[in-house]
Motif scaffolding. Structure first.
Motif, PDB file in Angstrom:
ATOM      1  N   TYR A  19       0.821  -1.200   0.000  1.00  0.00           N
ATOM      2  CA  TYR A  19       0.000   0.000   0.000  1.00  0.00           C
ATOM      3  C   TYR A  19       0.860   1.257   0.000  1.00  0.00           C
ATOM      4  O   TYR A  19       1.867   1.320   0.697  1.00  0.00           O
ATOM      5  N   ALA A  20       0.460   2.245  -0.786  1.00  0.00           N
ATOM      6  CA  ALA A  20       1.083   3.568  -0.703  1.00  0.00           C
ATOM      7  C   ALA A  20       0.558   4.197   0.578  1.00  0.00           C
ATOM      8  O   ALA A  20      -0.649   4.230   0.818  1.00  0.00           O
ATOM      9  N   PHE A  21       1.447   4.700   1.423  1.00  0.00           N
ATOM     10  CA  PHE A  21       1.043   5.183   2.738  1.00  0.00           C
ATOM     11  C   PHE A  21       0.895   6.700   2.733  1.00  0.00           C
ATOM     12  O   PHE A  21       1.731   7.418   2.197  1.00  0.00           O
ATOM     13  N   TYR A  27     -10.658  14.863   5.963  1.00  0.00           N
ATOM     14  CA  TYR A  27     -11.178  15.715   4.899  1.00  0.00           C
ATOM     15  C   TYR A  27     -10.196  15.872   3.739  1.00  0.00           C
ATOM     16  O   TYR A  27     -10.573  16.328   2.664  1.00  0.00           O
ATOM     17  N   ARG A  28      -8.954  15.457   3.924  1.00  0.00           N
ATOM     18  CA  ARG A  28      -7.961  15.575   2.854  1.00  0.00           C
ATOM     19  C   ARG A  28      -7.794  14.295   2.027  1.00  0.00           C
ATOM     20  O   ARG A  28      -6.998  14.267   1.100  1.00  0.00           O
ATOM     21  N   ILE A  29      -8.512  13.248   2.367  1.00  0.00           N
ATOM     22  CA  ILE A  29      -8.343  11.978   1.661  1.00  0.00           C
ATOM     23  C   ILE A  29      -8.579  12.133   0.164  1.00  0.00           C
ATOM     24  O   ILE A  29      -7.815  11.621  -0.649  1.00  0.00           O
ATOM     25  N   ASN A  30      -9.626  12.829  -0.235  1.00  0.00           N
ATOM     26  CA  ASN A  30      -9.959  12.942  -1.657  1.00  0.00           C
ATOM     27  C   ASN A  30      -8.901  13.673  -2.467  1.00  0.00           C
ATOM     28  O   ASN A  30      -8.786  13.467  -3.667  1.00  0.00           O
ATOM     29  N   ASN A  31      -8.131  14.535  -1.844  1.00  0.00           N
ATOM     30  CA  ASN A  31      -7.147  15.324  -2.580  1.00  0.00           C
ATOM     31  C   ASN A  31      -5.717  14.822  -2.421  1.00  0.00           C
ATOM     32  O   ASN A  31      -4.828  15.309  -3.095  1.00  0.00           O
ATOM     33  N   GLY A  32      -5.488  13.862  -1.522  1.00  0.00           N
ATOM     34  CA  GLY A  32      -4.116  13.518  -1.210  1.00  0.00           C
ATOM     35  C   GLY A  32      -3.594  12.203  -1.730  1.00  0.00           C
ATOM     36  O   GLY A  32      -2.454  11.862  -1.494  1.00  0.00           O
ATOM     37  N   ILE A  33      -4.396  11.447  -2.472  1.00  0.00           N
ATOM     38  CA  ILE A  33      -3.957  10.122  -2.899  1.00  0.00           C
ATOM     39  C   ILE A  33      -3.696  10.128  -4.397  1.00  0.00           C
ATOM     40  O   ILE A  33      -4.557  10.476  -5.194  1.00  0.00           O
ATOM     41  N   ALA A  34      -2.473   9.726  -4.752  1.00  0.00           N
ATOM     42  CA  ALA A  34      -2.096   9.688  -6.160  1.00  0.00           C
ATOM     43  C   ALA A  34      -1.885   8.266  -6.658  1.00  0.00           C
ATOM     44  O   ALA A  34      -1.896   8.029  -7.858  1.00  0.00           O
ATOM     45  N   LYS A  35      -1.685   7.313  -5.761  1.00  0.00           N
ATOM     46  CA  LYS A  35      -1.381   5.938  -6.149  1.00  0.00           C
ATOM     47  C   LYS A  35      -2.219   4.968  -5.329  1.00  0.00           C
ATOM     48  O   LYS A  35      -2.365   5.142  -4.121  1.00  0.00           O
ATOM     49  N   PHE A  36      -2.767   3.973  -5.993  1.00  0.00           N
ATOM     50  CA  PHE A  36      -3.566   2.947  -5.326  1.00  0.00           C
ATOM     51  C   PHE A  36      -2.900   1.595  -5.501  1.00  0.00           C
ATOM     52  O   PHE A  36      -2.207   1.392  -6.493  1.00  0.00           O
ATOM     53  N   HIS A  67      -8.749   0.828  -2.620  1.00  0.00           N
ATOM     54  CA  HIS A  67      -8.376   0.340  -3.941  1.00  0.00           C
ATOM     55  C   HIS A  67      -9.120   1.179  -4.962  1.00  0.00           C
ATOM     56  O   HIS A  67     -10.188   1.715  -4.679  1.00  0.00           O
ATOM     57  N   LEU A  68      -8.577   1.274  -6.151  1.00  0.00           N
ATOM     58  CA  LEU A  68      -9.214   2.062  -7.200  1.00  0.00           C
ATOM     59  C   LEU A  68     -10.158   1.172  -7.996  1.00  0.00           C
ATOM     60  O   LEU A  68      -9.729   0.276  -8.717  1.00  0.00           O
ATOM     61  N   ASP A  69     -11.434   1.374  -7.804  1.00  0.00           N
ATOM     62  CA  ASP A  69     -12.463   0.673  -8.557  1.00  0.00           C
ATOM     63  C   ASP A  69     -13.704   1.547  -8.481  1.00  0.00           C
ATOM     64  O   ASP A  69     -14.406   1.550  -7.472  1.00  0.00           O
ATOM     65  N   LYS A  70     -13.975   2.282  -9.533  1.00  0.00           N
ATOM     66  CA  LYS A  70     -15.010   3.305  -9.476  1.00  0.00           C
ATOM     67  C   LYS A  70     -16.406   2.760  -9.212  1.00  0.00           C
ATOM     68  O   LYS A  70     -17.147   3.297  -8.431  1.00  0.00           O
ATOM     69  N   LYS A  71     -16.786   1.698  -9.893  1.00  0.00           N
ATOM     70  CA  LYS A  71     -18.115   1.104  -9.679  1.00  0.00           C
ATOM     71  C   LYS A  71     -17.995  -0.410  -9.728  1.00  0.00           C
ATOM     72  O   LYS A  71     -18.219  -1.017 -10.770  1.00  0.00           O
ATOM     73  N   PRO A  72     -17.669  -1.015  -8.595  1.00  0.00           N
ATOM     74  CA  PRO A  72     -17.575  -2.478  -8.618  1.00  0.00           C
ATOM     75  C   PRO A  72     -18.948  -3.111  -8.797  1.00  0.00           C
ATOM     76  O   PRO A  72     -19.952  -2.597  -8.307  1.00  0.00           O
ATOM     77  N   ARG A  73     -18.972  -4.207  -9.512  1.00  0.00           N
ATOM     78  CA  ARG A  73     -20.221  -4.942  -9.677  1.00  0.00           C
ATOM     79  C   ARG A  73     -20.545  -5.636  -8.365  1.00  0.00           C
ATOM     80  O   ARG A  73     -19.649  -5.952  -7.577  1.00  0.00           O
ATOM     81  N   PRO A  74     -21.821  -5.884  -8.111  1.00  0.00           N
ATOM     82  CA  PRO A  74     -22.210  -6.505  -6.832  1.00  0.00           C
ATOM     83  C   PRO A  74     -21.493  -7.816  -6.544  1.00  0.00           C
ATOM     84  O   PRO A  74     -21.134  -8.091  -5.411  1.00  0.00           O
ATOM     85  N   GLU A  75     -21.254  -8.639  -7.572  1.00  0.00           N
ATOM     86  CA  GLU A  75     -20.599  -9.917  -7.326  1.00  0.00           C
ATOM     87  C   GLU A  75     -19.130  -9.764  -6.965  1.00  0.00           C
ATOM     88  O   GLU A  75     -18.566 -10.611  -6.284  1.00  0.00           O
ATOM     89  N   SER A  76     -18.493  -8.680  -7.395  1.00  0.00           N
ATOM     90  CA  SER A  76     -17.082  -8.488  -7.048  1.00  0.00           C
ATOM     91  C   SER A  76     -16.903  -7.654  -5.776  1.00  0.00           C
ATOM     92  O   SER A  76     -15.830  -7.634  -5.188  1.00  0.00           O
ATOM     93  N   ARG A  77     -17.955  -6.993  -5.345  1.00  0.00           N
ATOM     94  CA  ARG A  77     -17.863  -6.130  -4.166  1.00  0.00           C
ATOM     95  C   ARG A  77     -17.508  -6.932  -2.908  1.00  0.00           C
ATOM     96  O   ARG A  77     -16.635  -6.536  -2.140  1.00  0.00           O
ATOM     97  N   GLU A  78     -18.173  -8.059  -2.709  1.00  0.00           N
ATOM     98  CA  GLU A  78     -17.889  -8.882  -1.515  1.00  0.00           C
ATOM     99  C   GLU A  78     -16.474  -9.427  -1.537  1.00  0.00           C
ATOM    100  O   GLU A  78     -15.802  -9.500  -0.512  1.00  0.00           O
ATOM    101  N   ARG A  79     -16.000  -9.811  -2.726  1.00  0.00           N
ATOM    102  CA  ARG A  79     -14.627 -10.302  -2.844  1.00  0.00           C
ATOM    103  C   ARG A  79     -13.639  -9.201  -2.478  1.00  0.00           C
ATOM    104  O   ARG A  79     -12.657  -9.432  -1.776  1.00  0.00           O
ATOM    105  N   GLN A  80     -13.905  -7.983  -2.942  1.00  0.00           N
ATOM    106  CA  GLN A  80     -13.019  -6.860  -2.627  1.00  0.00           C
ATOM    107  C   GLN A  80     -13.021  -6.554  -1.136  1.00  0.00           C
ATOM    108  O   GLN A  80     -11.973  -6.270  -0.559  1.00  0.00           O
ATOM    109  N   TRP A  81     -14.196  -6.603  -0.503  1.00  0.00           N
ATOM    110  CA  TRP A  81     -14.260  -6.371   0.939  1.00  0.00           C
ATOM    111  C   TRP A  81     -13.438  -7.420   1.681  1.00  0.00           C
ATOM    112  O   TRP A  81     -12.712  -7.115   2.614  1.00  0.00           O
ATOM    113  N   ALA A  82     -13.570  -8.674   1.255  1.00  0.00           N
ATOM    114  CA  ALA A  82     -12.817  -9.758   1.899  1.00  0.00           C
ATOM    115  C   ALA A  82     -11.315  -9.543   1.739  1.00  0.00           C
ATOM    116  O   ALA A  82     -10.545  -9.732   2.690  1.00  0.00           O
TER     117      ALA A  82
END
Length: 115
Positions: A19-21, A27-36, A67-82
């Motif tokens: 992970y990039a740390f 409130y700065r999360i949206n503006n401070g991340i350049a790498k996922f 992680h960078l995934d703008k709109k995960p599909r429902p079937e992949s969402r649970e896998r990503q959470w895990a």
């Protein structure tokens, strides 16, 4: 343990897991991340002090894993959470392995019950 040491320990553990740390206020999360994937640590706070001479400090920390995934599909969402949950537990294991932080298992158990 000083906050700087605690932050450095968490940074090392997050980087070990790929992970990039980043650190800062929420409130700065949206503006401070350049790498996922990215780990964002909110400022570490002291929430309890025990003892007079040889006291113990209890810190509260909040670490966001992203992680960078703008709109995960429902079937992949649970896998990503895990995957994120497993990564979080591996980061906690890496922190505890350094033997600089104690009682982390208590914190993990509390987190697993409340989330």
């Amino acid at each position: 343990m000083l906050r700087e040491t605690l932050t450095a320990t968490i940074e090392k553990a997050a980087i070990t897991e790929g992970y990039a740390f980043h650190t800062g206020f929420a409130y700065r999360i949206n503006n401070g991340i350049a790498k996922f994937p990215a780990a964002w640590l909110l400022p570490v706070r002291i929430i309890a002090v025990e003892g007079r001479r040889d006291g113990y400090l209890t810190y509260q920390m909040t670490l966001y894993l992203m992680h960078l995934d703008k709109k995960p599909r429902p079937e992949s969402r649970e896998r990503q959470w895990a995957e994120l949950e497993i990564a979080a537990l591996r980061i906690l294991d890496n922190i505890y392995a350094g033997r600089q932080i104690f009682d982390i298992r208590k914190s993990v158990a509390r987190r697993l019950k409340t989330h």
